[in-house]
Design a protein around this motif. Structure first.
Motif, PDB file in Angstrom:
ATOM      1  N   PHE A  66       0.709  -1.213   0.293  1.00 42.65           N
ATOM      2  CA  PHE A  66       0.050   0.135   0.045  1.00 42.65           C
ATOM      3  C   PHE A  66       0.867   1.409  -0.017  1.00 42.65           C
ATOM      4  CE2 PHE A  66      -2.972  -3.230   1.450  1.00 42.65           C
ATOM      5  CZ  PHE A  66      -4.333  -2.664   0.914  1.00 42.65           C
ATOM      6  N   LEU A  67       0.649   2.166  -0.896  1.00 43.23           N
ATOM      7  CA  LEU A  67       1.836   3.059  -1.290  1.00 43.23           C
ATOM      8  C   LEU A  67       1.102   4.636  -1.432  1.00 43.23           C
ATOM      9  CD1 LEU A  67       1.906   3.731  -4.405  1.00 43.23           C
ATOM     10  CD2 LEU A  67       3.300   1.700  -4.478  1.00 43.23           C
ATOM     11  N   ASP A  68       2.037   5.770  -1.248  1.00 46.70           N
ATOM     12  CA  ASP A  68       1.409   6.993  -1.619  1.00 46.70           C
ATOM     13  C   ASP A  68       2.580   7.449  -2.420  1.00 46.70           C
ATOM     14  OD1 ASP A  68       1.403   9.543  -1.923  1.00 46.70           O
ATOM     15  OD2 ASP A  68       0.590   9.826   0.245  1.00 46.70           O
ATOM     16  N   PHE A  69       2.423   7.567  -3.739  1.00 47.28           N
ATOM     17  CA  PHE A  69       3.480   8.155  -4.473  1.00 47.28           C
ATOM     18  C   PHE A  69       4.164   9.586  -4.080  1.00 47.28           C
ATOM     19  CE2 PHE A  69       0.656   5.890  -7.573  1.00 47.28           C
ATOM     20  CZ  PHE A  69       1.907   5.061  -8.007  1.00 47.28           C
ATOM     21  N   GLU A  70       3.693  10.040  -3.341  1.00 47.16           N
ATOM     22  CA  GLU A  70       4.417  11.412  -2.780  1.00 47.16           C
ATOM     23  C   GLU A  70       4.886  11.158  -1.515  1.00 47.16           C
ATOM     24  OE1 GLU A  70       3.160  16.304  -1.936  1.00 47.16           O
ATOM     25  OE2 GLU A  70       1.556  14.983  -2.557  1.00 47.16           O
ATOM     26  N   CYS A  71       4.753   9.961  -0.740  1.00 45.48           N
ATOM     27  CA  CYS A  71       5.468   9.757   0.420  1.00 45.48           C
ATOM     28  C   CYS A  71       6.763   9.546   0.524  1.00 45.48           C
ATOM     29  CB  CYS A  71       4.890   8.409   1.225  1.00 45.48           C
ATOM     30  SG  CYS A  71       5.796   7.739   2.337  1.00 45.48           S
ATOM     31  N   GLU A  72       7.697  10.242   1.082  1.00 49.55           N
ATOM     32  CA  GLU A  72       9.104  10.172   0.924  1.00 49.55           C
ATOM     33  C   GLU A  72       9.642   8.756   1.362  1.00 49.55           C
ATOM     34  OE1 GLU A  72      10.813  13.349   3.236  1.00 49.55           O
ATOM     35  OE2 GLU A  72      10.294  14.836   1.794  1.00 49.55           O
ATOM     36  N   ALA A  73       8.940   8.149   2.344  1.00 52.57           N
ATOM     37  CA  ALA A  73       9.305   6.775   2.753  1.00 52.57           C
ATOM     38  C   ALA A  73       9.261   5.712   1.646  1.00 52.57           C
ATOM     39  CB  ALA A  73       8.522   6.309   4.219  1.00 52.57           C
ATOM     40  N   CYS A  74       7.965   6.122   0.747  1.00 54.14           N
ATOM     41  CA  CYS A  74       7.785   5.122  -0.263  1.00 54.14           C
ATOM     42  C   CYS A  74       8.919   5.335  -1.363  1.00 54.14           C
ATOM     43  CB  CYS A  74       6.443   5.429  -0.963  1.00 54.14           C
ATOM     44  SG  CYS A  74       4.909   4.726   0.262  1.00 54.14           S
ATOM     45  N   GLY A  75       9.166   6.768  -1.562  1.00 52.66           N
ATOM     46  CA  GLY A  75      10.295   6.913  -2.420  1.00 52.66           C
ATOM     47  C   GLY A  75      11.521   6.146  -2.042  1.00 52.66           C
ATOM     48  N   ALA A  76      11.876   6.403  -0.820  1.00 54.33           N
ATOM     49  CA  ALA A  76      13.027   5.738  -0.196  1.00 54.33           C
ATOM     50  C   ALA A  76      13.086   4.129  -0.477  1.00 54.33           C
ATOM     51  CB  ALA A  76      13.341   6.065   1.004  1.00 54.33           C
ATOM     52  N   PHE A  77      12.082   3.468  -0.424  1.00 54.09           N
ATOM     53  CA  PHE A  77      11.858   2.093  -0.431  1.00 54.09           C
ATOM     54  C   PHE A  77      11.492   1.740  -2.023  1.00 54.09           C
ATOM     55  CE2 PHE A  77      11.084   0.863   3.880  1.00 54.09           C
ATOM     56  CZ  PHE A  77      11.420  -0.420   3.875  1.00 54.09           C
ATOM     57  N   TYR A  78      11.468   2.751  -2.626  1.00 49.93           N
ATOM     58  CA  TYR A  78      11.352   2.307  -4.086  1.00 49.93           C
ATOM     59  C   TYR A  78      12.493   1.519  -4.941  1.00 49.93           C
ATOM     60  CZ  TYR A  78      11.204   3.183  -9.291  1.00 49.93           C
ATOM     61  OH  TYR A  78      11.428   3.018 -10.850  1.00 49.93           O
ATOM     62  N   PRO A  79      13.626   2.099  -4.767  1.00 48.81           N
ATOM     63  CA  PRO A  79      14.835   1.160  -5.158  1.00 48.81           C
ATOM     64  C   PRO A  79      14.999  -0.213  -4.552  1.00 48.81           C
ATOM     65  CG  PRO A  79      15.743   3.172  -3.979  1.00 48.81           C
ATOM     66  CD  PRO A  79      13.954   3.126  -4.143  1.00 48.81           C
ATOM     67  N   ILE A  80      14.698  -0.185  -3.135  1.00 54.40           N
ATOM     68  CA  ILE A  80      14.714  -1.533  -2.502  1.00 54.40           C
ATOM     69  C   ILE A  80      13.728  -2.507  -3.207  1.00 54.40           C
ATOM     70  CG2 ILE A  80      14.497  -2.609  -0.151  1.00 54.40           C
ATOM     71  CD1 ILE A  80      15.417  -0.198   1.241  1.00 54.40           C
ATOM     72  N   VAL A  81      12.464  -1.970  -3.170  1.00 51.98           N
ATOM     73  CA  VAL A  81      11.622  -3.114  -3.959  1.00 51.98           C
ATOM     74  C   VAL A  81      11.989  -3.341  -5.439  1.00 51.98           C
ATOM     75  CG1 VAL A  81       9.309  -2.661  -4.839  1.00 51.98           C
ATOM     76  CG2 VAL A  81       9.651  -1.769  -2.809  1.00 51.98           C
ATOM     77  N   GLU A  82      12.498  -2.227  -6.114  1.00 47.77           N
ATOM     78  CA  GLU A  82      12.985  -2.594  -7.351  1.00 47.77           C
ATOM     79  C   GLU A  82      14.107  -3.998  -7.242  1.00 47.77           C
ATOM     80  OE1 GLU A  82      11.448  -1.709 -10.431  1.00 47.77           O
ATOM     81  OE2 GLU A  82      10.296  -1.319  -8.601  1.00 47.77           O
ATOM     82  N   ASP A  83      14.986  -3.597  -6.366  1.00 41.09           N
ATOM     83  CA  ASP A  83      16.072  -4.635  -6.211  1.00 41.09           C
ATOM     84  C   ASP A  83      15.227  -5.796  -5.793  1.00 41.09           C
ATOM     85  OD1 ASP A  83      18.083  -2.966  -6.900  1.00 41.09           O
ATOM     86  OD2 ASP A  83      18.565  -2.716  -4.612  1.00 41.09           O
ATOM     87  N   ILE A  84      14.345  -6.085  -4.961  1.00 38.07           N
ATOM     88  CA  ILE A  84      13.895  -7.098  -4.406  1.00 38.07           C
ATOM     89  C   ILE A  84      12.761  -8.065  -5.743  1.00 38.07           C
ATOM     90  CG2 ILE A  84      11.634  -8.063  -3.133  1.00 38.07           C
ATOM     91  CD1 ILE A  84      12.591  -6.240  -1.093  1.00 38.07           C
ATOM     92  N   ARG A  85      12.444  -7.008  -6.433  1.00 36.32           N
ATOM     93  CA  ARG A  85      11.812  -7.632  -7.794  1.00 36.32           C
ATOM     94  C   ARG A  85      12.515  -8.259  -8.615  1.00 36.32           C
ATOM     95  NH1 ARG A  85       8.534  -2.998 -10.678  1.00 36.32           N
ATOM     96  NH2 ARG A  85       8.077  -4.871 -11.962  1.00 36.32           N
ATOM     97  N   GLU A  86      13.639  -7.938  -8.669  1.00 29.93           N
ATOM     98  CA  GLU A  86      14.836  -8.423  -9.618  1.00 29.93           C
ATOM     99  C   GLU A  86      15.335  -9.785  -8.866  1.00 29.93           C
ATOM    100  OE1 GLU A  86      18.869  -7.499 -11.939  1.00 29.93           O
ATOM    101  OE2 GLU A  86      17.981  -5.991 -10.792  1.00 29.93           O
ATOM    102  N   LYS A  87      15.825  -9.695  -7.765  1.00 30.49           N
ATOM    103  CA  LYS A  87      16.189 -10.694  -7.156  1.00 30.49           C
ATOM    104  C   LYS A  87      15.272 -12.013  -6.790  1.00 30.49           C
ATOM    105  CE  LYS A  87      18.421 -12.169  -2.547  1.00 30.49           C
ATOM    106  NZ  LYS A  87      19.166 -11.589  -1.310  1.00 30.49           N
ATOM    107  N   PHE A  88      14.149 -11.754  -6.604  1.00 34.67           N
ATOM    108  CA  PHE A  88      12.940 -12.630  -6.448  1.00 34.67           C
ATOM    109  C   PHE A  88      12.182 -12.808  -7.745  1.00 34.67           C
ATOM    110  CE2 PHE A  88      13.945 -11.460  -1.971  1.00 34.67           C
ATOM    111  CZ  PHE A  88      14.348 -12.487  -1.535  1.00 34.67           C
ATOM    112  N   ALA A  89      12.725 -12.631  -8.722  1.00 38.37           N
ATOM    113  CA  ALA A  89      11.789 -12.685 -10.187  1.00 38.37           C
ATOM    114  C   ALA A  89      11.216 -14.289 -10.284  1.00 38.37           C
ATOM    115  CB  ALA A  89      12.595 -12.237 -11.133  1.00 38.37           C
ATOM    116  N   GLY A  90      10.165 -14.335 -10.399  1.00 36.22           N
ATOM    117  CA  GLY A  90       9.619 -15.523 -10.584  1.00 36.22           C
ATOM    118  C   GLY A  90       9.179 -16.462  -9.368  1.00 36.22           C
ATOM    119  N   GLU A  91       9.580 -15.898  -8.379  1.00 35.26           N
ATOM    120  CA  GLU A  91       9.219 -16.541  -6.958  1.00 35.26           C
ATOM    121  C   GLU A  91       8.302 -15.741  -6.321  1.00 35.26           C
ATOM    122  OE1 GLU A  91      13.145 -18.466  -5.130  1.00 35.26           O
ATOM    123  OE2 GLU A  91      13.611 -16.513  -5.954  1.00 35.26           O
TER     124      GLU A  91
END
Length: 220
Positions: A66-91
């Motif tokens: 659950f996210l808010d595009f203007e939320c700074e914490a969401c923005g900070a997590f965005y690259p972490i989420v992208e790394d996780i999506r890549e690391k666990f692709a298919g899982e």
């Protein structure tokens, strides 16, 4: 009437009154608070119309943000989420839901832009653009809807369809459905993550990755 008997009757009367008040309170709140998923339908972490960024298929761990595009914490997590999506692709199956916070002037505008883009199968493109440019428009005290429209043009969207979606009350209703359901699930801040339906309490940056790893190790 003897004093002990009188005191007992008073106590019983008070207890009964409290029980009745509690029952009335519950009934009133059930009637006044509509179910986010429809009448009589309980809140659900994932809906058939939820936006799926990655579909890991059967047996995958489901991660919902659950996210808010203007939320700074969401923005900070965005690259972490992208790394996780890549690391666990298919899982993992990664799902995004809107939760625009009232203190952010453009959080709803940004969600509307993403939902309008979703109508043209371009949700993820707008998702990336909004987070990558958050520093340009976040915390603005005036509407940046025109900027978001510019993003849509840059993405090559059908602008007549985009404008119609932005103006359509159903687009806002779709955003508010996620918001209302998030509240029913206990979401109060962003980002809030659910891993296989269970809320995750974030304390450190790697908590999400660890929760996914744990869920994968235990299996279905």
């Amino acid at each position: 009437m003897k004093t002990p008997v009188k005191a007992t009757l008073i106590t019983v009367a008070v207890v009964v009154a409290m029980i009745l008040a509690a029952v009335i309170y519950v009934l009133v709140n059930e009637r006044s608070t509509p179910s986010p998923g429809g009448e009589g339908e309980p809140a659900s972490v994932v809906r058939p119309n939820s936006h799926v960024l990655d579909d890991g298929g059967e047996g995958a761990v489901t991660v919902v943000e659950f996210l808010d595009f203007e939320c700074e914490a969401c923005g900070a997590f965005y690259p972490i989420v992208e790394d996780i999506r890549e690391k666990f692709a298919g899982e993992i199956t990664y799902v995004v839901r809107y939760f625009p916070l009232p203190g952010h002037t453009n959080s709803t505008n940004a969600a509307l832009a993403a939902e309008a883009a979703a109508g043209q199968d371009r949700f993820e493109d707008m998702y990336h653009r909004l987070f990558e440019t958050q520093a340009e428009w976040g915390e603005s005290q005036e509407s940046r809807a025109d900027l978001f429209r510019g993003f849509a043009e840059e993405l090559g969207l059908d602008m007549a369809a985009y404008d119609a979606a932005i103006a359509d009350p159903e687009t806002l209703a779709r955003v508010e459905m996620d918001l209302n359901e998030g509240q029913a699930l206990g979401v109060s801040s962003t980002p809030t993550f659910f891993v296989d339906g269970e809320p995750l309490e974030l304390q450190q940056w790697d908590d999400l990755e660890e929760a996914i790893t744990q869920a994968l190790s235990t299996g279905p």
